[in-house]
Design a protein around this motif. Structure first.
Motif, mmCIF file in Angstrom:
data_model
loop_
_atom_site.group_PDB
_atom_site.id
_atom_site.type_symbol
_atom_site.label_atom_id
_atom_site.label_comp_id
_atom_site.label_asym_id
_atom_site.label_seq_id
_atom_site.Cartn_x
_atom_site.Cartn_y
_atom_site.Cartn_z
ATOM 1 N N UNK B 360 87.328 70.230 71.948
ATOM 2 C CA UNK B 360 87.916 68.885 71.883
ATOM 3 C C UNK B 360 86.851 67.815 71.665
ATOM 4 N N UNK B 361 85.758 67.914 72.384
ATOM 5 C CA UNK B 361 84.641 66.987 72.201
ATOM 6 C C UNK B 361 83.401 67.632 72.807
ATOM 7 N N UNK B 362 82.264 66.970 72.637
ATOM 8 C CA UNK B 362 81.006 67.573 73.061
ATOM 9 C C UNK B 362 80.984 67.791 74.570
ATOM 10 N N UNK B 363 81.586 66.848 75.279
ATOM 11 C CA UNK B 363 81.604 66.936 76.741
ATOM 12 C C UNK B 363 82.403 68.167 77.191
ATOM 13 N N UNK B 364 83.614 68.334 76.623
ATOM 14 C CA UNK B 364 84.469 69.462 77.006
ATOM 15 C C UNK B 364 83.818 70.797 76.655
ATOM 16 N N UNK B 365 83.194 70.860 75.494
ATOM 17 C CA UNK B 365 82.645 72.167 75.111
ATOM 18 C C UNK B 365 81.371 72.512 75.871
ATOM 19 N N UNK B 366 80.809 71.563 76.590
ATOM 20 C CA UNK B 366 79.645 71.894 77.421
ATOM 21 C C UNK B 366 80.076 72.518 78.756
ATOM 22 N N UNK B 390 87.000 83.997 82.503
ATOM 23 C CA UNK B 390 87.547 82.958 81.631
ATOM 24 C C UNK B 390 86.413 82.114 81.042
ATOM 25 N N UNK B 391 85.380 81.833 81.843
ATOM 26 C CA UNK B 391 84.236 81.058 81.348
ATOM 27 C C UNK B 391 83.581 81.758 80.155
ATOM 28 N N UNK B 392 83.373 83.073 80.309
ATOM 29 C CA UNK B 392 82.708 83.818 79.243
ATOM 30 C C UNK B 392 83.570 83.802 77.978
ATOM 31 N N UNK B 393 84.879 83.967 78.162
ATOM 32 C CA UNK B 393 85.773 83.943 77.006
ATOM 33 C C UNK B 393 85.750 82.574 76.328
ATOM 34 N N UNK B 394 85.716 81.509 77.141
ATOM 35 C CA UNK B 394 85.692 80.160 76.563
ATOM 36 C C UNK B 394 84.368 79.892 75.848
ATOM 37 N N UNK B 395 83.275 80.458 76.383
ATOM 38 C CA UNK B 395 81.991 80.301 75.692
ATOM 39 C C UNK B 395 82.092 80.894 74.293
ATOM 40 N N UNK B 396 82.727 82.065 74.206
ATOM 41 C CA UNK B 396 82.901 82.696 72.893
ATOM 42 C C UNK B 396 83.737 81.798 71.989
ATOM 43 N N UNK B 397 84.760 81.168 72.563
ATOM 44 C CA UNK B 397 85.603 80.282 71.746
ATOM 45 C C UNK B 397 84.825 79.071 71.250
ATOM 46 N N UNK B 398 83.937 78.553 72.105
ATOM 47 C CA UNK B 398 83.120 77.404 71.690
ATOM 48 C C UNK B 398 82.209 77.822 70.538
ATOM 49 N N UNK B 399 81.585 78.992 70.681
ATOM 50 C CA UNK B 399 80.684 79.472 69.630
ATOM 51 C C UNK B 399 81.473 79.682 68.339
ATOM 52 N N UNK B 400 82.640 80.324 68.454
ATOM 53 C CA UNK B 400 83.451 80.582 67.260
ATOM 54 C C UNK B 400 83.829 79.293 66.540
ATOM 55 N N UNK B 401 84.075 78.247 67.341
ATOM 56 C CA UNK B 401 84.496 76.979 66.739
ATOM 57 C C UNK B 401 83.372 76.360 65.925
ATOM 58 N N UNK B 402 82.152 76.868 66.094
ATOM 59 C CA UNK B 402 81.018 76.243 65.419
ATOM 60 C C UNK B 402 80.406 77.119 64.328
ATOM 61 N N UNK B 403 81.054 78.219 63.979
ATOM 62 C CA UNK B 403 80.511 79.033 62.897
ATOM 63 C C UNK B 403 80.841 78.393 61.562
ATOM 64 N N UNK B 404 80.045 78.486 60.490
ATOM 65 C CA UNK B 404 78.665 78.932 60.571
ATOM 66 C C UNK B 404 77.802 77.823 61.145
ATOM 67 N N UNK B 405 76.691 78.227 61.727
ATOM 68 C CA UNK B 405 75.901 77.224 62.420
ATOM 69 C C UNK B 405 74.436 77.413 62.094
ATOM 70 N N UNK B 406 73.688 76.335 62.175
ATOM 71 C CA UNK B 406 72.246 76.408 61.959
ATOM 72 C C UNK B 406 71.496 76.375 63.279
#
Lengths: 204, 496
Positions: B360-366, B390-406
């Motif tokens: 949703x935003x940078x704050x939420x994804x942290x 659930x935290x680990x699963x959400x971390x994966x979702x955050x990473x997925x939302x940012x592919x591809x990434x530098x």
């Protein structure tokens, strides 16, 4: 689409992966509750909340009530309360402001819970509408020993949810300042339970 | 956007500020250690605690996995008892419904029972914009409201304030809101509570409308339950003529009998008491007793989004006890404000991303990263929400939302995957790493437990990553080289 229809549609979509089988609720926490020493345990636990408990014989309820109410001016007596009181004020549709000018209220209880030291009011005869046992600063509650049940489960099974209920465990309290418990905020600052039991000496 | 504190930076930045506040850290350490000890003592009394947790989780799952049926039954039971039922897709709709009821009665003020749902939807601000004053009546909420502050704990929103600070807030702000604080007010908690009693009593006595939440809503009977301590809840639920209860759709439980579980687990988990001072239950309008006009607002506001998440939907079991906050080593040090939401701590770290979307935003994804994954929250949770999973699963979702990434992590992971996908490439890399290990072992300044040398600081892009972590020096000999040399351990010998 109305908000209702849309929320229910969202719920259906969200649960598309669920197979529709009902979850079975295990009830293994239900073990036979100890029935010995119920009343002693109840008294102990009510006192733990820094409420006052007086144990008395049915024949000495009048005296115990008078003592609990000593120093009080006007005492509110809900209709159906079993003991006549000399200074009793009846609830003739008193407003909140009227109630605030009354010193004490007496009620009966529907049951008591030993495990948690809780009394439950269901606001019928002898207890009155909910505001009566809330606004005055002293609540004196008459509990018969045979009304005390072992635990929360027994209480929930006996109570009828259609009537409003107030579960009371000690005087009003707060832990909002440094999580230190302070007794006495908005509800009655003093709770006095009169426990009526045959085992007590009639004069006591 | 709702339920977030506007302008709050992402968790790492906010946490750094909080950690530097020694007063805050001392207030929090005192408060959380007090409540942890109380909780442990009363939970330890209950032999069937684990059975109660299992049942609590199952009851909530039963309601959630068949939510449509339970909501429809709840609605019918409420209507049957004279309650007007409203549905609100989001915060704006819910606030509008409450404001409309107040205005229909020509009111410019109301009293409130502490309620997380109304915090989440910023109800007070929305009502203020329509000229309606909403008075918080819970002591901690009053401290937050008078201090123009933000809540930092689910149960004790003013946990970050000590008695001296609370005295200062009362002296400064009570007069503008009503009855002023006494001139000789000390910082004794009993005196502060007495000042709040006097200040709020005039508001209770004249209030014509109240807003509450509900801890539980029973589908079978239409019964609502409010669990509290001070009696402010009873005042609000009993004295006014009109009552509006804002209830999240996840608060529904199937049957009256189910309450026997939560009335045992909630008080012990929450305030560390066998039972909270007051629990009120009511089933619609009771003629001659309490409010004669009742409304219930069933609130979605992201809950159906969370429900669609197969791993995360268990977060909707939450009964808002806040046991997970009190046992969390991260929360104890950073406090609640760093989480940037009315739902702080471990439950907030999963609930906020689930309600709003993890990106949703940078704050939420942290937030899914605001945890050491130690698991204390799961153990303390009375409805067994597996927060670390659930935290680990959400971390994966955050990473997925940012592919591809530098981002360097992404590049490193891609390089690793290239390396690991070929045996020959891996063999050569291991050879190089063994050589590097031999060099580094000589220069490594620190050693890990067990004596292995560690590198204190990586060069280049790894500098930030290694600032707070020790990286072991690569082993001199790889497992595969050892296997070859010793014939799978059969001719074990000293390394040459």
């Amino acid at each position: 689409m109305s908000a209702r229809e849309e929320i229910l549609r969202r719920v259906r979509t969200a649960l598309a992966d669920v197979d529709g089988r009902q979850v079975v609720v295990p009830r293994d926490y239900r073990v036979p509750a100890p029935t010995d020493g119920l009343v002693d345990r109840f008294v102990d636990r009510v006192q733990d909340y820094r409420a006052t408990v007086t144990r008395c014989h049915p024949a000495s309820v009048d005296g115990a009530l008078a003592e609990a109410l000593s120093g009080c001016g006007r005492v509110l007596v809900p209709s159906g309360f079993p003991v006549p009181l000399a200074r009793g004020v009846e609830d003739a549709g008193l407003s909140a402001v009227d109630l605030d000018e009354i010193d004490a209220v007496v009620t009966t209880a529907t049951l008591g819970i030993a495990e948690t030291g809780t009394i439950v009011l269901t606001h019928g005869d002898g207890q009155g509408r909910r505001a009566l046992s809330l606004v005055p600063d002293l609540h004196v509650c008459l509990v018969r020993a045979d009304q005390v049940v072992a635990g929360v489960g027994e209480a929930v099974a006996l109570l009828d949810p259609r009537a409003p209920q107030t579960w009371i465990s000690g005087p009003s309290a707060t832990s909002d300042i440094e999580l230190d418990r302070v007794e006495g905020v908005h509800g009655p600052r003093t709770l006095h339970v009169l426990l009526v039991e045959d085992g007590q000496p009639p004069g006591g | 956007m709702t339920g977030t504190f506007v302008g709050m930076p992402a968790f790492p930045a906010a946490a750094r500020t909080a950690l530097a506040d020694t007063q805050l850290r001392s207030n929090l350490a005192h408060a959380t250690s007090t409540i942890r000890a109380k909780r442990e003592a009363v939970v330890g009394e209950v032999e069937q605690w684990e059975e109660l947790r299992l049942s609590g989780a199952a009851i909530k799952d039963r309601a959630l996995l068949d939510l449509e049926d339970h909501l429809v039954r709840l609605e019918a039971a409420l209507q049957d008892r004279g309650v007007t039922v409203h549905w609100a897709r989001d915060a704006d709709e819910a606030c509008a419904i409450v404001g409309d009821v107040a205005q229909a009665h020509g009111l410019d003020e109301l009293v409130k029972v502490k309620s997380m749902a109304t915090q989440e939807i910023d109800l007070n601000e929305a009502l203020a914009a329509r000229g309606i004053a909403a008075w918080e009546t819970d002591l901690a909420e009053l401290i937050v409201q008078l201090g123009d502050d933000l809540p930092s704990h689910i149960l004790v929103p003013a946990i970050h304030r000590n008695r001296a600070e609370i005295r200062a807030i009362f002296r400064r702000a009570m007069a503008a809101a009503g009855r002023p604080a006494p001139d000789d007010l000390s910082d004794e908690p009993a005196e502060l509570a007495a000042a709040a009693r006097l200040h709020l009593r005039e508001k209770f006595l004249r209030a014509r409308m109240a807003v509450s939440g509900a801890n539980f809503a029973v589908a079978e009977t239409g019964t609502l339950v409010v669990v509290e301590s001070e009696g402010n809840g009873r005042m609000c639920l009993t004295l006014p003529e009109v009552l509006v209860s804002v209830v999240g759709i996840e608060k529904v439980v199937p049957t009256w009998e189910d309450l026997e579980v939560f009335l045992q687990t909630l008080p012990r988990s929450s305030t560390g008491e066998r039972m909270n001072p007051y629990t009120s239950t009511w089933t619609g309008v009771t003629p001659g007793d309490g409010p004669q006009e009742m409304h219930v607002v069933l609130l979605d506001n992201g809950r159906t989004r969370a429900l669609a998440d197969e791993v995360g939907r268990q977060a909707l079991r939450c009964i808002r006890c806040s046991a997970c906050l009190n046992v969390c080593p991260v929360y104890e040090r950073t406090g609640g404000h760093a989480y940037g939401s009315v739902y702080p701590g471990p439950i907030g770290a999963i609930l906020n991303p689930l309600l709003r979307g993890p990106d949703a935003d940078e704050q939420t994804e942290s937030l899914p990263y605001a945890s050491s994954l130690c698991g204390a929250c799961f153990e303390a949770c009375p409805v067994r929400i597996d927060i670390p999973t659930v935290l680990v699963d959400l971390r994966a979702q955050v990473v997925d939302a940012h592919r591809p990434s530098r981002k360097p992590e992404a590049l490193a992971m891609r390089a690793t995957s290239w390396l690991f996908s070929s045996a020959e490439r891996l063999r050569r890399a291991e050879g190089a790493s063994g050589l590097a290990g031999r060099v580094m072992e000589r220069f490594g300044r620190r050693s890990a437990p067990g004596g292995r040398r560690t590198l204190s600081r990586l060069p280049g892009p790894g500098v930030g990553w290694s600032r707070a972590r020790d990286l072991p020096a690569p082993p001199v000999e790889s497992f595969r080289a050892w296997w070859r040399r010793t014939d799978g351990g059969r001719s074990e010998g000293d390394r040459s």
